[in-house]
Every structure is written in structure tokens, then in C-alpha cells.
Design a protein around this motif. Structure first.
Motif, PDB file in Angstrom:
ATOM      1  N   SER A  43       0.818  -1.211   0.000  1.00 27.60           N
ATOM      2  CA  SER A  43       0.000   0.000   0.000  1.00 27.60           C
ATOM      3  C   SER A  43       0.854   1.265   0.000  1.00 27.60           C
ATOM      4  CB  SER A  43      -0.943   0.007   1.201  1.00 27.60           C
ATOM      5  OG  SER A  43      -0.182  -0.038   2.399  1.00 27.60           O
ATOM      6  N   ALA A  44       2.155   1.115   0.170  1.00 27.93           N
ATOM      7  CA  ALA A  44       3.058   2.266   0.167  1.00 27.93           C
ATOM      8  C   ALA A  44       3.418   2.724  -1.242  1.00 27.93           C
ATOM      9  CB  ALA A  44       4.332   1.931   0.936  1.00 27.93           C
ATOM     10  N   TRP A  45       2.981   1.967  -2.260  1.00 27.75           N
ATOM     11  CA  TRP A  45       3.319   2.281  -3.644  1.00 27.75           C
ATOM     12  C   TRP A  45       2.059   2.441  -4.481  1.00 27.75           C
ATOM     13  CZ3 TRP A  45       8.348   3.098  -4.934  1.00 27.75           C
ATOM     14  CH2 TRP A  45       9.302   2.656  -4.022  1.00 27.75           C
ATOM     15  N   ARG A  46       2.123   3.275  -5.514  1.00 31.68           N
ATOM     16  CA  ARG A  46       1.020   3.452  -6.456  1.00 31.68           C
ATOM     17  C   ARG A  46       1.532   3.173  -7.866  1.00 31.68           C
ATOM     18  NH1 ARG A  46      -1.313   3.185  -2.439  1.00 31.68           N
ATOM     19  NH2 ARG A  46      -2.608   4.725  -1.424  1.00 31.68           N
ATOM     20  N   VAL A  47       0.768   2.389  -8.611  1.00 30.88           N
ATOM     21  CA  VAL A  47       1.085   2.094 -10.006  1.00 30.88           C
ATOM     22  C   VAL A  47       0.216   2.999 -10.863  1.00 30.88           C
ATOM     23  CG1 VAL A  47       1.084   0.336 -11.812  1.00 30.88           C
ATOM     24  CG2 VAL A  47       1.662  -0.301  -9.451  1.00 30.88           C
ATOM     25  N   ILE A  48       0.849   3.765 -11.737  1.00 29.46           N
ATOM     26  CA  ILE A  48       0.132   4.717 -12.591  1.00 29.46           C
ATOM     27  C   ILE A  48       0.404   4.355 -14.042  1.00 29.46           C
ATOM     28  CG2 ILE A  48      -0.108   7.136 -13.243  1.00 29.46           C
ATOM     29  CD1 ILE A  48       0.903   7.787 -10.369  1.00 29.46           C
ATOM     30  N   GLU A  49      -0.666   4.120 -14.775  1.00 31.23           N
ATOM     31  CA  GLU A  49      -0.534   3.822 -16.201  1.00 31.23           C
ATOM     32  C   GLU A  49      -0.351   5.132 -16.940  1.00 31.23           C
ATOM     33  OE1 GLU A  49      -3.618   1.116 -17.580  1.00 31.23           O
ATOM     34  OE2 GLU A  49      -3.849   0.408 -15.507  1.00 31.23           O
ATOM     35  N   THR A  50       0.763   5.251 -17.671  1.00 28.50           N
ATOM     36  CA  THR A  50       1.082   6.517 -18.327  1.00 28.50           C
ATOM     37  C   THR A  50       0.888   6.490 -19.836  1.00 28.50           C
ATOM     38  OG1 THR A  50       3.425   5.912 -18.401  1.00 28.50           O
ATOM     39  CG2 THR A  50       2.698   7.231 -16.528  1.00 28.50           C
ATOM     40  N   ASP A  51       0.917   5.296 -20.436  1.00 29.02           N
ATOM     41  CA  ASP A  51       0.778   5.219 -21.894  1.00 29.02           C
ATOM     42  C   ASP A  51       0.383   3.804 -22.292  1.00 29.02           C
ATOM     43  OD1 ASP A  51       0.883   5.965 -24.593  1.00 29.02           O
ATOM     44  OD2 ASP A  51       3.005   5.492 -24.754  1.00 29.02           O
ATOM     45  N   GLU A  52      -0.736   3.681 -22.983  1.00 26.08           N
ATOM     46  CA  GLU A  52      -1.167   2.364 -23.440  1.00 26.08           C
ATOM     47  C   GLU A  52      -0.659   2.127 -24.850  1.00 26.08           C
ATOM     48  OE1 GLU A  52      -5.231  -0.259 -23.887  1.00 26.08           O
ATOM     49  OE2 GLU A  52      -5.192   1.474 -22.571  1.00 26.08           O
ATOM     50  N   LYS A  53      -0.051   0.978 -25.063  1.00 29.25           N
ATOM     51  CA  LYS A  53       0.490   0.618 -26.370  1.00 29.25           C
ATOM     52  C   LYS A  53      -0.534  -0.202 -27.144  1.00 29.25           C
ATOM     53  CE  LYS A  53       4.563   2.185 -25.164  1.00 29.25           C
ATOM     54  NZ  LYS A  53       5.098   3.385 -25.653  1.00 29.25           N
ATOM     55  N   SER A  54      -0.373  -0.284 -28.443  1.00 29.90           N
ATOM     56  CA  SER A  54      -1.320  -1.008 -29.291  1.00 29.90           C
ATOM     57  C   SER A  54      -1.177  -2.520 -29.194  1.00 29.90           C
ATOM     58  CB  SER A  54      -1.166  -0.569 -30.748  1.00 29.90           C
ATOM     59  OG  SER A  54       0.141  -0.846 -31.196  1.00 29.90           O
ATOM     60  N   ASN A  55      -0.046  -3.015 -28.720  1.00 32.48           N
ATOM     61  CA  ASN A  55       0.187  -4.456 -28.659  1.00 32.48           C
ATOM     62  C   ASN A  55      -0.143  -5.040 -27.283  1.00 32.48           C
ATOM     63  OD1 ASN A  55       2.296  -3.332 -27.288  1.00 32.48           O
ATOM     64  ND2 ASN A  55       3.896  -4.494 -28.310  1.00 32.48           N
ATOM     65  N   HIS A  56      -1.152  -4.493 -26.631  1.00 31.52           N
ATOM     66  CA  HIS A  56      -1.626  -4.975 -25.327  1.00 31.52           C
ATOM     67  C   HIS A  56      -0.619  -4.781 -24.213  1.00 31.52           C
ATOM     68  CE1 HIS A  56      -5.062  -6.581 -27.404  1.00 31.52           C
ATOM     69  NE2 HIS A  56      -4.253  -7.222 -28.231  1.00 31.52           N
ATOM     70  N   SER A  57       0.241  -3.809 -24.358  1.00 31.58           N
ATOM     71  CA  SER A  57       1.173  -3.475 -23.292  1.00 31.58           C
ATOM     72  C   SER A  57       0.911  -2.048 -22.847  1.00 31.58           C
ATOM     73  CB  SER A  57       2.621  -3.651 -23.742  1.00 31.58           C
ATOM     74  OG  SER A  57       2.933  -2.739 -24.764  1.00 31.58           O
ATOM     75  N   VAL A  58       1.450  -1.713 -21.706  1.00 29.24           N
ATOM     76  CA  VAL A  58       1.231  -0.393 -21.136  1.00 29.24           C
ATOM     77  C   VAL A  58       2.529   0.073 -20.480  1.00 29.24           C
ATOM     78  CG1 VAL A  58       0.349  -1.322 -18.966  1.00 29.24           C
ATOM     79  CG2 VAL A  58      -0.322   0.955 -19.670  1.00 29.24           C
ATOM     80  N   THR A  59       2.781   1.364 -20.556  1.00 29.39           N
ATOM     81  CA  THR A  59       3.917   1.959 -19.862  1.00 29.39           C
ATOM     82  C   THR A  59       3.415   2.493 -18.533  1.00 29.39           C
ATOM     83  OG1 THR A  59       4.972   2.526 -21.950  1.00 29.39           O
ATOM     84  CG2 THR A  59       5.759   3.676 -19.992  1.00 29.39           C
ATOM     85  N   ILE A  60       4.151   2.173 -17.471  1.00 28.11           N
ATOM     86  CA  ILE A  60       3.708   2.565 -16.139  1.00 28.11           C
ATOM     87  C   ILE A  60       4.808   3.314 -15.392  1.00 28.11           C
ATOM     88  CG2 ILE A  60       2.106   0.632 -15.928  1.00 28.11           C
ATOM     89  CD1 ILE A  60       4.159  -0.754 -14.090  1.00 28.11           C
ATOM     90  N   SER A  61       4.379   4.003 -14.355  1.00 24.80           N
ATOM     91  CA  SER A  61       5.270   4.573 -13.350  1.00 24.80           C
ATOM     92  C   SER A  61       4.833   3.982 -12.018  1.00 24.80           C
ATOM     93  CB  SER A  61       5.143   6.094 -13.296  1.00 24.80           C
ATOM     94  OG  SER A  61       5.632   6.671 -14.475  1.00 24.80           O
ATOM     95  N   ILE A  62       5.785   3.783 -11.132  1.00 22.93           N
ATOM     96  CA  ILE A  62       5.490   3.295  -9.786  1.00 22.93           C
ATOM     97  C   ILE A  62       6.071   4.317  -8.818  1.00 22.93           C
ATOM     98  CG2 ILE A  62       5.742   1.405  -8.144  1.00 22.93           C
ATOM     99  CD1 ILE A  62       6.242  -0.446 -10.572  1.00 22.93           C
ATOM    100  N   LEU A  63       5.197   4.887  -7.997  1.00 25.98           N
ATOM    101  CA  LEU A  63       5.603   5.955  -7.102  1.00 25.98           C
ATOM    102  C   LEU A  63       5.344   5.580  -5.660  1.00 25.98           C
ATOM    103  CD1 LEU A  63       4.160   7.247  -9.795  1.00 25.98           C
ATOM    104  CD2 LEU A  63       4.704   9.329  -8.616  1.00 25.98           C
ATOM    105  N   HIS A  64       6.270   5.982  -4.790  1.00 29.19           N
ATOM    106  CA  HIS A  64       6.055   5.796  -3.368  1.00 29.19           C
ATOM    107  C   HIS A  64       5.043   6.850  -2.913  1.00 29.19           C
ATOM    108  CE1 HIS A  64       6.893   5.596   0.940  1.00 29.19           C
ATOM    109  NE2 HIS A  64       7.227   4.343   0.662  1.00 29.19           N
ATOM    110  N   VAL A  65       4.148   6.478  -2.025  1.00 31.63           N
ATOM    111  CA  VAL A  65       3.079   7.404  -1.614  1.00 31.63           C
ATOM    112  C   VAL A  65       3.618   8.665  -0.948  1.00 31.63           C
ATOM    113  CG1 VAL A  65       1.287   5.639  -1.454  1.00 31.63           C
ATOM    114  CG2 VAL A  65       2.667   6.170   0.542  1.00 31.63           C
ATOM    115  N   SER A  66       4.824   8.616  -0.444  1.00 27.41           N
ATOM    116  CA  SER A  66       5.391   9.802   0.207  1.00 27.41           C
ATOM    117  C   SER A  66       5.634  10.948  -0.774  1.00 27.41           C
ATOM    118  CB  SER A  66       6.690   9.444   0.917  1.00 27.41           C
ATOM    119  OG  SER A  66       7.685   9.060  -0.012  1.00 27.41           O
ATOM    120  N   ILE A  67       5.681  10.662  -2.069  1.00 29.88           N
ATOM    121  CA  ILE A  67       5.925  11.742  -3.041  1.00 29.88           C
ATOM    122  C   ILE A  67       4.653  12.150  -3.768  1.00 29.88           C
ATOM    123  CG2 ILE A  67       8.336  11.158  -3.338  1.00 29.88           C
ATOM    124  CD1 ILE A  67       7.616   9.915  -6.038  1.00 29.88           C
ATOM    125  N   LEU A  68       3.536  11.560  -3.414  1.00 29.35           N
ATOM    126  CA  LEU A  68       2.267  11.931  -4.072  1.00 29.35           C
ATOM    127  C   LEU A  68       1.708  13.190  -3.478  1.00 29.35           C
ATOM    128  CD1 LEU A  68       0.561   8.469  -4.496  1.00 29.35           C
ATOM    129  CD2 LEU A  68       1.641   9.859  -6.235  1.00 29.35           C
TER     130      LEU A  68
END
Length: 68
Positions: A43-68
Motif C-alpha cells: 500500500s506504500a506504492w502506487r502504479v500509474i498507467e502513463t501510456d497504453e500501447k497497441s500491442n496490449h502493453s502499457v507503460t507505467i510509473s510506480i511511485l512511493h506514496v510519500s511523493i504523491l
């Protein structure tokens, strides 16, 4: 987080993603990996989808909640 990604998925810093303090960026994963990562991170981390690709993949960022 870095070790989890290396051990489970063989992702390597600087090659597969960029790491800044408590923020991981530009990691491209498939839908299965995305679901697993969301389930594995604490629960200390958040996964954020930043870019969806056409081949069923996605680019993500993972951030610690302390920087949100």
C-alpha cells in the motif's frame, strides 16, 4: 521495488526503466505483468498507467506514496 522487478521479471534499471529516488518511470509491461505488479506492491506504492500501447502493453510509473 527494484529487486522485485529484477527477480520476478528480469527488468533492469537504466535498460527497462528509470529510477529516481522513490519513483520508477517508463516501464513497459504486458497486461498480465501489470495485474501481478498491482497485486504485489504494498500500500506504500502506487502504479500509474502513463501510456497504453497497441500491442496490449502499457507503460507505467510506480511511485512511493510519500511523493504523491
Amino acid at each position: 521495488m527494484k529487486n522485485l522487478l529484477r527477480i520476478k521479471y528480469e527488468f533492469v534499471e537504466e535498460k527497462d526503466y528509470l529510477l529516481y529516488d522513490q519513483k520508477l518511470e517508463n516501464l513497459t509491461v504486458n497486461q498480465k505483468q501489470l495485474k501481478e505488479i498491482k497485486a504485489l506492491v504494498s500500500s506504500a506504492w502506487r502504479v500509474i498507467e502513463t501510456d497504453e500501447k497497441s500491442n496490449h502493453s502499457v507503460t507505467i510509473s510506480i511511485l512511493h506514496v510519500s511523493i504523491l
